[in-house]
Design a protein around this motif. Structure first.
Motif, PDB file in Angstrom:
ATOM      1  N   PRO A   1      -0.919  11.654   8.879  1.00 42.46           N
ATOM      2  CA  PRO A   1      -2.217  12.083   8.069  1.00 42.46           C
ATOM      3  C   PRO A   1      -2.429  11.064   6.710  1.00 42.46           C
ATOM      4  O   PRO A   1      -4.729  11.634   6.701  1.00 42.46           O
ATOM      5  CB  PRO A   1      -1.824  13.196   7.765  1.00 42.46           C
ATOM      6  N   TYR A   2      -1.897  10.373   6.903  1.00 46.24           N
ATOM      7  CA  TYR A   2      -2.616   9.732   5.381  1.00 46.24           C
ATOM      8  C   TYR A   2      -2.541   8.268   5.738  1.00 46.24           C
ATOM      9  O   TYR A   2      -2.399   6.896   4.906  1.00 46.24           O
ATOM     10  CB  TYR A   2      -2.033   9.588   4.332  1.00 46.24           C
TER      11      TYR A   2
ATOM     12  N   HIS B   1       4.732  12.379   3.445  1.00 40.58           N
ATOM     13  CA  HIS B   1       4.788  12.322   4.678  1.00 40.58           C
ATOM     14  C   HIS B   1       4.981  10.866   4.553  1.00 40.58           C
ATOM     15  O   HIS B   1       4.875   9.900   6.000  1.00 40.58           O
ATOM     16  CB  HIS B   1       3.092  12.499   4.469  1.00 40.58           C
ATOM     17  N   PHE B   2       4.705   9.842   3.635  1.00 41.20           N
ATOM     18  CA  PHE B   2       4.807   8.188   3.455  1.00 41.20           C
ATOM     19  C   PHE B   2       6.794   8.107   3.428  1.00 41.20           C
ATOM     20  O   PHE B   2       7.430   6.700   4.809  1.00 41.20           O
ATOM     21  CB  PHE B   2       4.623   7.900   1.689  1.00 41.20           C
ATOM     22  N   MET B   3       7.616   8.996   3.037  1.00 37.58           N
ATOM     23  CA  MET B   3       8.492   8.697   3.826  1.00 37.58           C
ATOM     24  C   MET B   3       8.814   9.214   4.998  1.00 37.58           C
ATOM     25  O   MET B   3      10.348   8.226   5.319  1.00 37.58           O
ATOM     26  CB  MET B   3       9.539   9.902   2.428  1.00 37.58           C
TER      27      MET B   3
ATOM     28  N   TYR C   1      10.417   0.834   5.823  1.00 40.54           N
ATOM     29  CA  TYR C   1      10.382  -0.154   4.140  1.00 40.54           C
ATOM     30  C   TYR C   1      11.281   0.251   3.566  1.00 40.54           C
ATOM     31  O   TYR C   1      11.635   1.025   2.682  1.00 40.54           O
ATOM     32  CB  TYR C   1       9.534   0.489   3.491  1.00 40.54           C
ATOM     33  N   SER C   2      12.730  -0.182   3.967  1.00 44.24           N
ATOM     34  CA  SER C   2      14.176   0.615   2.862  1.00 44.24           C
ATOM     35  C   SER C   2      14.905  -0.797   3.139  1.00 44.24           C
ATOM     36  O   SER C   2      15.554  -0.699   4.062  1.00 44.24           O
ATOM     37  CB  SER C   2      15.081   1.875   3.255  1.00 44.24           C
ATOM     38  N   SER C   3      15.051  -0.877   1.918  1.00 43.47           N
ATOM     39  CA  SER C   3      16.043  -2.313   1.807  1.00 43.47           C
ATOM     40  C   SER C   3      17.677  -1.505   2.344  1.00 43.47           C
ATOM     41  O   SER C   3      18.955  -1.975   3.454  1.00 43.47           O
ATOM     42  CB  SER C   3      16.267  -2.653   0.575  1.00 43.47           C
TER      43      SER C   3
ATOM     44  N   TYR D   1       1.110  -0.677  -0.090  1.00 44.12           N
ATOM     45  CA  TYR D   1      -0.108  -0.267   0.043  1.00 44.12           C
ATOM     46  C   TYR D   1       0.658   0.948  -0.036  1.00 44.12           C
ATOM     47  O   TYR D   1       0.777   1.969  -1.457  1.00 44.12           O
ATOM     48  CB  TYR D   1      -1.299   0.249   1.343  1.00 44.12           C
ATOM     49  N   ILE D   2       1.597   1.471   0.876  1.00 39.96           N
ATOM     50  CA  ILE D   2       2.811   2.476   0.586  1.00 39.96           C
ATOM     51  C   ILE D   2       3.467   2.353  -0.552  1.00 39.96           C
ATOM     52  O   ILE D   2       3.750   3.767  -1.331  1.00 39.96           O
ATOM     53  CB  ILE D   2       3.969   2.311   2.082  1.00 39.96           C
TER      54      ILE D   2
END
Length: 337
Positions: free
Chosen positions: A280-281, A310-312, A319-321, A256-257
Motif C-alpha cells: 500500500p506504500y 508493510h515495508f518489512m 533488502y537484508s544482508s 527509499y525503503i
C-alpha cells in the motif's frame, strides 16, 4: 562442478568499479565465504594459477571472470551487475561493440562455476539470449540500505516533499521525472521537489525551464544525505522500457525503503515492480489507479509504524544482508564449494 578443497578465495578488482554501489554487495559475498571457512584476499592483479594449487576467485564482471578462467582459477564466482552489451549499445550505439561484448559474455557465462544475478529477469535474459542456465546460481538485488533500518524521528510524515536522488543521465529519466512532478505540483499545490545530485548546476537549469515553483537542489553524502532525505514523503525512480532497465535493481529503491520514503516508479524495473505491487506504500505510475493511490497518500499523514510493518513484510528479506549471507552459504555448499 567437482568439490574442490581450497582455503583462499581472491576478490579480483572488486574495488575498482563503482565502489559506492558494490561495497555492500561484495561484503555479503565475502561474509558468506568467510563463514564457510575461506580466507578472502583482495587483489588487483592475478597471475596464472599453479597447477598444483587451487584458488577460488570472485569477480564483479564477466570480462574479469573470463580472465580468471583463462589463468586457471577455479571455482570462478561472478556477480553480474548489468548486461554489458546492451549497456554499451545504449551509450555508443555501436553494433560491433555489442557483438564483441556479447561474444565475451557468452563465453564467460558458459564457463563460470557460480553466478550471482541481481534479478530473476537477468537470469531469464541470459537463458533466452544464450541458452545459458545453471542451478549453481543465486539472485540478490543491489541495495545499499537494509529494510530494517527505517528510523524516523517522528511517528508520522506530514509534508508532501518529493525526492529525486542521483545523476541526470538520460537513462535515469530525470526530465521525465520533472514533467511528472510538475503535474503533481499543479494537481496539489502544497508540494515541494527536492533534487539531490552532484550535478547541481545542470539540475537547476532544467528545473528553471520547467515552470516548477517549489523546489530545492542540494547534494550530500553519508549521514548528511540520510538526514536530508528523511524529510521526504515520496521518492521517484522512473526508468524507460528497455532490457537494461528490465533486469536492473537500482540501489535507489533501498535508499527509499530504508529511509521510510514511498517510492514512485515505473514497471520497467521488473523485479521491484513484481515485489512491490501489493504494497500500500508503493506507487507504480503505470498502474491505472496510481493517481487515486497518490491522492490518498498525499492527503493523509503517514503512520510510520504501519509503513515500517508493510515495508518489512515486502522487503524484509529482499533488502537484508543477514538473509542473503545465510542463503548464499547454502547455495555455495550445494554447489560443492
Amino acid at each position: 562442478m567437482k568439490e574442490i578443497n581450497m582455503s583462499i578465495v581472491y576478490f579480483y578488482k572488486t574495488k575498482q568499479k563503482n565502489l559506492e554501489v558494490t561495497s555492500k554487495y561484495v561484503s555479503i559475498i565475502r561474509m558468506a565465504l568467510t563463514n564457510l571457512g575461506y580466507e578472502c584476499v583482495e587483489v588487483d592483479t592475478i597471475t596464472h594459477c599453479n597447477k598444483r594449487s587451487q584458488y577460488g576467485i570472485v569477480t564483479i564482471d564477466v570480462i574479469h571472470a573470463l580472465d580468471a578462467i583463462k589463468k586457471g582459477y577455479k571455482p570462478v564466482i561472478c556477480w553480474i551487475q548489468g548486461i554489458l552489451p546492451e549497456e554499451s549499445y545504449m551509450r555508443n550505439e555501436s553494433n560491433l561493440r555489442k557483438y564483441i561484448l556479447s561474444s565475451i559474455e557468452k563465453r564467460a557465462l558458459k564457463s563460470i562455476d557460480f553466478t550471482i544475478y541481481v534479478s530473476r529477469k537477468m537470469q531469464e535474459h541470459y537463458k533466452e539470449k544464450y541458452g545459458v542456465y545453471s542451478d549453481r546460481a543465486y539472485i540478490m538485488p543491489c541495495f545499499s540500505m537494509e529494510a530494517s533500518e527505517v528510523e524516523l524521528q517522528s511517528e508520522i510524515i506530514e509534508k508532501n516533499i518529493f525526492l529525486y536522488s542521483g545523476r541526470l543521465d538520460v537513462w535515469q529519466c530525470f526530465e521525465k521525472t520533472i514533467y511528472l512532478y510538475k503535474e503533481i505540483e499543479d494537481r496539489y499545490g502544497d508540494t515541494k521537489f527536492l533534487v539531490m545530485t552532484h550535478q547541481k548546476e545542470d539540475a537547476e537549469r532544467i528545473i528553471q525551464n520547467s515552470g516548477i515553483k517549489h523546489y530545492e537542489v542540494d547534494y550530500a553524502t553519508g549521514l548528511e544525505y540520510q538526514e536530508k532525505i528523511k524529510q521526504c514523503k515520496f521518492g521517484f525512480c522512473i526508468r524507460g522500457n528497455n532490457v537494461v532497465n528490465h533486469v536492473a535493481t537500482p540501489t535507489k529503491f533501498s535508499d527509499y525503503i530504508g529511509n521510510g520514503i514511498i517510492p514512485i516508479y515505473s514497471k520497467n524495473t521488473v523485479d521491484f515492480y513484481e515485489r512491490a505491487k501489493d504494497n500500500p506504500y508503493c506507487i507504480c505510475m503505470d498502474d491505472d489507479s496510481w493517481k487515486n493511490k497518490l491522492d490518498c497518500l498525499h492527503e493523509q499523514e503517514i503512520d510510520i509504524p504501519d509503513l515500517k510493518f508493510h515495508f518489512m513484510k515486502t522487503f524484509g528479506n529482499y533488502y537484508s544482508s543477514e538473509y542473503h549471507v545465510n542463503e548464499l552459504m547454502k547455495c555455495f555448499q550445494r554447489a560443492g564449494l
